[in-house]
Design a protein around this motif. Structure first.
Motif, short mmCIF file in Angstrom:
data_model
loop_
_atom_site.label_atom_id
_atom_site.label_comp_id
_atom_site.label_asym_id
_atom_site.label_seq_id
_atom_site.Cartn_x
_atom_site.Cartn_y
_atom_site.Cartn_z
N SER A 125 -11.81 -19.10 14.21
CA SER A 125 -12.06 -17.71 13.85
C SER A 125 -12.22 -17.49 12.35
CB SER A 125 -10.94 -16.81 14.38
OG SER A 125 -9.72 -17.06 13.69
N ILE A 126 -11.79 -18.45 11.52
CA ILE A 126 -11.90 -18.24 10.08
C ILE A 126 -13.36 -18.25 9.61
CG2 ILE A 126 -9.61 -19.18 9.66
CD1 ILE A 126 -10.88 -21.71 8.60
N ARG A 172 -3.91 -18.36 10.22
CA ARG A 172 -3.67 -16.94 9.98
C ARG A 172 -2.24 -16.72 9.46
NH1 ARG A 172 -8.26 -13.61 10.07
NH2 ARG A 172 -9.77 -14.58 11.48
N TYR A 173 -2.05 -15.55 8.89
CA TYR A 173 -0.76 -15.19 8.25
C TYR A 173 0.45 -15.50 9.12
CZ TYR A 173 3.13 -12.05 7.21
OH TYR A 173 4.39 -11.53 7.01
N ASP A 186 -2.46 -17.30 0.23
CA ASP A 186 -3.52 -16.49 0.82
C ASP A 186 -4.89 -16.91 0.27
OD1 ASP A 186 -1.76 -14.99 2.31
OD2 ASP A 186 -1.55 -13.42 0.79
N SER A 226 -1.08 -19.26 19.24
CA SER A 226 -1.31 -18.28 18.19
C SER A 226 -0.08 -17.44 17.90
CB SER A 226 -2.49 -17.36 18.58
OG SER A 226 -2.60 -16.29 17.68
N SER A 228 -0.17 -15.15 15.80
CA SER A 228 -0.70 -13.80 15.61
C SER A 228 -0.52 -12.96 16.86
CB SER A 228 -2.18 -13.87 15.23
OG SER A 228 -2.36 -14.46 13.97
N PRO A 269 -8.35 -9.62 14.18
CA PRO A 269 -8.63 -9.47 12.74
C PRO A 269 -9.90 -8.66 12.49
CG PRO A 269 -8.02 -11.75 13.25
CD PRO A 269 -8.19 -11.05 14.57
N ALA A 291 -3.46 -10.16 8.97
CA ALA A 291 -4.19 -11.25 9.63
C ALA A 291 -4.82 -12.16 8.57
CB ALA A 291 -5.26 -10.69 10.57
N ASN A 292 -4.19 -12.24 7.41
CA ASN A 292 -4.74 -13.01 6.30
C ASN A 292 -5.04 -14.45 6.70
OD1 ASN A 292 -3.97 -10.68 5.05
ND2 ASN A 292 -2.34 -11.59 3.82
N ILE A 293 -6.08 -15.00 6.08
CA ILE A 293 -6.37 -16.42 6.23
C ILE A 293 -5.66 -17.15 5.09
CG2 ILE A 293 -8.19 -18.17 6.16
CD1 ILE A 293 -10.03 -16.03 7.40
N CYS A 294 -4.92 -18.17 5.45
CA CYS A 294 -4.07 -18.86 4.48
C CYS A 294 -4.31 -20.36 4.50
CB CYS A 294 -2.59 -18.60 4.79
SG CYS A 294 -2.15 -16.85 4.94
#
Length: 326
Positions: A125-126, A172-173, A186, A226, A228, A269, A291-294
């Motif tokens: 999903s990123i 994700r976060y 982040d 997940s 999330s 997200p 829902a940050n991408i890290c």
């Protein structure tokens, strides 16, 4: 000169394995078998964990005792009871395994870095948040580095980082919570929104609260894979209801296809809305669910070059086009 000869004699002694009577008899397999047995209730359970039968395991343990000339188990008990020597060996096995793992990781990591090869663990999903664009720019900035992308669940990425199978993970976060000794930073910050079928009674609203969804049927990512999804459930519970989940899926594309077929709603997200979905509408969620991408990495294995690379990804992801043509 005397020191040189002393060092040479010392090296010769280390290389002369015949001076160590156990060197050719004691194996890593034997130590691994003992270590698993020492953490089991009995040899039957240990054999099951090792996927072998009980007889060869018992024989290996007796041979280990013969090599070391000690008793490792108290055989008067039905369950596995270690002697004092057994407890000491279990502690030493842990140290031996850690040293070997560190040494092997150093060698494999050195080989990859000298060849200009980096392996990224990713969740699919990123790419909907501009990761693909960022990687294109990264390849231009680092033309001599070969980047390999390995799709892994967030949990599998954490294991792969410890095993030196990947250099950096991207999750994700929610998957960065409680990951010590791993660390994260982040790359791209975003929050969750609500994805609904285009015929849904709430799809024309500009904003919705979680409480507005209390009676809805949810489609979610698998909670096994997940964090999330678990985070969304926790927020729903805080609002006074447990979401009615009618289906869990593994792939984000499957999630969106299910929603397009009018079989539920989801909380996803914001970047999911960048794709072209004919029969899905996105509504802003009043509550903030990150829902940050890290980037996730092992602090002992991260180099200045890798840190600079992560910073470049951060810049490129935030410069990526906000809309993606269909």
């Amino acid at each position: 000169m005397g020191d040189i000869f002393l060092k040479k004699d010392h090296l010769d002694m280390l290389l002369d394995l015949k001076s160590l009577y156990w060197a050719e008899r004691l194996s890593m397999k034997m130590l691994r078998y003992f270590y698993v047995a020492s953490h089991s209730q009995n040899l039957t359970q240990a054999a099951e964990r090792l996927h072998i039968s009980k007889s060869p395991l018992s024989a290996q343990m007796r041979e280990l005792e013969a090599i070391l000339s000690v008793e490792l188990f108290n055989r008067e008990q039905r369950s596995i009871q270690l002697t004092a020597a057994g407890v000491l060996l279990r502690q030493e096995c842990q140290s031996i395994f850690e040293v070997i793992e560190r040494s092997v990781n150093k060698v494999t990591q050195f080989e990859r870095e000298t060849q200009g090869h980096l392996r990224f663990g990713i969740v699919s999903s990123i790419f909907w948040a501009g990761f693909g664009y960022a990687c294109q720019q990264l390849k231009k900035q680092y033309p001599k580095i070969q980047f390999e992308f390995i799709e892994l669940s967030p949990q599998r990425q954490k294991v792969a980082l410890f095993n030196n199978e990947i250099d950096i993970g991207f999750v994700r976060y929610a998957d960065t919570l409680n990951i010590t000794p791993l660390e994260s930073c982040d790359l791209y910050c975003e929050s969750m929104s609500i994805a609904l079928p285009d015929k849904h009674r709430l799809c024309r609203r500009k904003q919705l609260c979680l409480s507005d969804l209390a009676n809805e049927q949810f489609v979610m990512m698998s909670q096994k894979n997940s964090a999330s999804a678990l985070l969304v459930v926790e927020h729903c519970i805080k609002e006074g209801f447990i979401p009615h989940i009618i289906q869990e899926v593994v792939e984000p594309m499957t999630l969106m296809n299910v929603i397009e077929n009018h079989e539920g709603i989801s909380i996803v997200p914001n970047s999911f809305s960048r794709q072209s979905w004919k029969h899905i509408r996105f509504v802003e969620l009043k509550q903030h669910i990150p829902a940050n991408i890290c980037a996730v990495y092992h602090p002992q294995k991260i180099t200045e070059d890798k840190q600079a690379l992560i910073q470049s990804l951060n810049v490129f992801m935030n410069a990526a086009p906000r809309s993606i043509p269909s």
